[in-house]
Design an enzyme around this catalytic site. Structure first.
Site, short mmCIF file in Angstrom:
data_model
loop_
_atom_site.label_atom_id
_atom_site.label_comp_id
_atom_site.label_asym_id
_atom_site.label_seq_id
_atom_site.Cartn_x
_atom_site.Cartn_y
_atom_site.Cartn_z
N LYS A 114 0.83 -1.21 0.00
CA LYS A 114 0.00 0.00 0.00
C LYS A 114 0.87 1.26 0.00
CE LYS A 114 -4.27 -1.93 1.08
NZ LYS A 114 -5.58 -1.99 1.59
N LYS A 197 -4.42 -9.71 -6.82
CA LYS A 197 -5.71 -10.27 -6.40
C LYS A 197 -6.85 -9.34 -6.78
CE LYS A 197 -6.34 -8.31 -1.88
NZ LYS A 197 -7.19 -8.33 -0.76
N LYS A 200 -11.38 -4.83 -3.92
CA LYS A 200 -12.50 -3.89 -3.95
C LYS A 200 -12.07 -2.44 -3.96
CE LYS A 200 -13.82 -4.97 0.72
NZ LYS A 200 -12.74 -4.55 1.60
P1 ATP Z 1 -8.86 -3.83 -0.07
O1 ATP Z 1 -8.69 -4.08 -1.52
O2 ATP Z 1 -9.63 -2.61 0.26
O3 ATP Z 1 -7.61 -3.98 0.73
P2 ATP Z 1 -10.06 -6.41 -0.01
O4 ATP Z 1 -10.91 -6.53 -1.21
O5 ATP Z 1 -8.77 -7.13 0.03
O6 ATP Z 1 -9.86 -4.91 0.43
P3 ATP Z 1 -10.71 -6.99 2.66
O7 ATP Z 1 -11.69 -6.24 3.44
O8 ATP Z 1 -9.27 -6.71 2.91
O9 ATP Z 1 -10.99 -6.89 1.13
O10 ATP Z 1 -10.94 -8.52 2.83
C1 ATP Z 1 -12.07 -9.10 3.37
C2 ATP Z 1 -11.89 -10.58 3.30
O11 ATP Z 1 -11.97 -10.99 1.93
C3 ATP Z 1 -10.54 -11.07 3.82
O12 ATP Z 1 -10.70 -12.26 4.52
C4 ATP Z 1 -9.75 -11.29 2.56
O13 ATP Z 1 -8.75 -12.25 2.75
C5 ATP Z 1 -10.83 -11.76 1.60
N1 ATP Z 1 -10.47 -11.46 0.22
C6 ATP Z 1 -10.27 -10.24 -0.31
N2 ATP Z 1 -9.94 -10.30 -1.61
C7 ATP Z 1 -9.92 -11.62 -1.92
C8 ATP Z 1 -9.65 -12.34 -3.12
N3 ATP Z 1 -9.32 -11.71 -4.24
N4 ATP Z 1 -9.73 -13.69 -3.09
C9 ATP Z 1 -10.07 -14.34 -1.95
N5 ATP Z 1 -10.34 -13.72 -0.78
C10 ATP Z 1 -10.26 -12.37 -0.75
#
Ligand code: ATP
Ligand code: LTN
Length: 334
Positions: A114, A197, A200
């Protein structure tokens, strides 16, 4: 009583990655671990480690809670609440900072990633200390298990280290939690750039399917998902990572093994497979969206969050009071 704890940041529009890696897993556990208690929260304090617009954040927090319920989280089995409404999370976060080292936080890969991206906009101190707040979120409730996606593994390791260190110093106090990472679907990749990955908080959403997308949008995104020129249906995450990602999504939503998906589409080009995958995903998300709309427009959501806040607070208050006494805070008892 044994417990399971998890949370999601309301930092953007929920994606299929969140659904497969975290939400679906949580719901499955709820039905398989019948003698466990479940705590699930919207991690709004984590979202503000980066800039947020107040009204948008409030709306997203509500949306995340509604989506959890739409996906099958049962409020009779799960204590569902907003993290910021249980003040003890921030308090325990501070207490644990006093048992965490700078070097440990400097090693966190999510932070390093980040920082690389956000250098121009400035990096808040909270972005750096965020894994300690996450540790507090978890060990506050003494859970056995924490269902998360693959990217949270390192944070869970740190959580365990902090808890072990605290226990060694002050006597057995926190339960040491285990991460639960799904065997398939723990890391759904971006459809346009399979080296990262699906996320969001990405600016462009071409590579991410959101939980609000309609059939046309899903179809378009899957149709244009990057695959390869090999043209043979095979599950090979190294040589055919784009295709393997799509096969994984198909397998999880369709309740199959990746190899079964490969067999089903053997000898066919990718186009038919992609079309069918779009239908499969759109059906799953269509059902989810219908339930989401019923929930978000009903008055029950606030009642569920009120009750969740009370129950979580009851546990958290007692835990933090005991923790403070262990450390030596407060007055001498007469
Ligand atoms: P950001 O992109 O804002 O960091 P994020 O999409 O990674 O957010 P989080 O709130 O960090 O979402 O994650 C919520 C949950 O979803 C966590 O348990 C994370 O491991 C899971 N997760 C997020 N993205 C993925 C992905 N691409 N595949 C599988 N699990 C995911
Ligand atoms: N840091 C997590 C969200 C999160 C979480 C938690 C997950 C905050 N607190 C406690 C599990 C348990 C993330 O960014 N995905």
């Amino acid at each position: 009583m044994k417990r399971v704890v998890s949370g999601i940041k309301p930092s953007g529009t929920l994606t299929l990655g969140n659904y497969i890696g975290a939400i679906k897993q949580f719901v499955n556990l709820q039905s398989t671990l019948s003698d466990y208690e479940f705590f699930l929260f919207v991690a709004d304090l984590h979202a503000i480690t980066v800039p947020q617009e107040a009204a948008v954040l409030r709306k997203r927090s509500r949306d995340v809670a509604a989506m959890y319920l739409a996906a099958g989280v049962d409020p009779n089995r799960t204590v569902l609440f907003l993290q910021s409404e249980v003040k003890e999370h921030a308090e325990l976060g501070y207490l644990l900072q006093c048992s965490t080292y700078m070097g440990e936080l400097e090693r966190m890969t999510q932070y390093k990633d980040k920082v690389r991206v956000k250098k121009e906009t400035g990096i808040t101190a909270a972005l750096f200390t965020y894994p300690v707040l996450m540790a507090a979120d978890i060990i506050m409730y003494d859970p056995e298990f924490v269902p998360v996606g693959d990217d949270q593994k390192q944070h869970l390791e740190l959580t365990r280290d902090i808890a072990i260190r605290f226990n060694n110093k002050y006597g057995d106090f926190f339960t040491i939690p285990e991460p639960l990472i799904p065997t398939i679907g723990s890391r759904i990749m971006d459809l346009q750039d399979v080296s990262k990955k699906m996320s969001k908080s990405d600016e462009s959403d071409k590579g991410a399917i959101t939980l609000y997308d309609d059939f046309e949008t899903i179809h378009r995104k899957i149709r244009s998902a990057v695959t390869d020129s090999i043209g043979i249906m095979k599950y090979d995450p190294i040589k055919q990572p784009g295709l393997a990602n799509l096969i994984t999504i198909y397998a999880v939503i369709g309740h199959m093994d990746p190899e079964e998906v490969v067999t089903k589409y053997q000898g066919q080009g990718y186009a038919q497979f992609k079309d069918d995958l779009a239908v499969l995903v759109a059906n799953e998300l269509g059902t989810l969206q219908n339930r989401y709309h019923e929930i978000i427009d009903s008055g029950t959501l606030d009642a569920i969050l009120d009750s969740g806040r009370e129950k979580a607070h009851e546990y958290a208050f007692r835990k933090v009071e005991k923790c403070k006494r262990k450390i030596g805070l407060g007055r001498i008892k007469k």
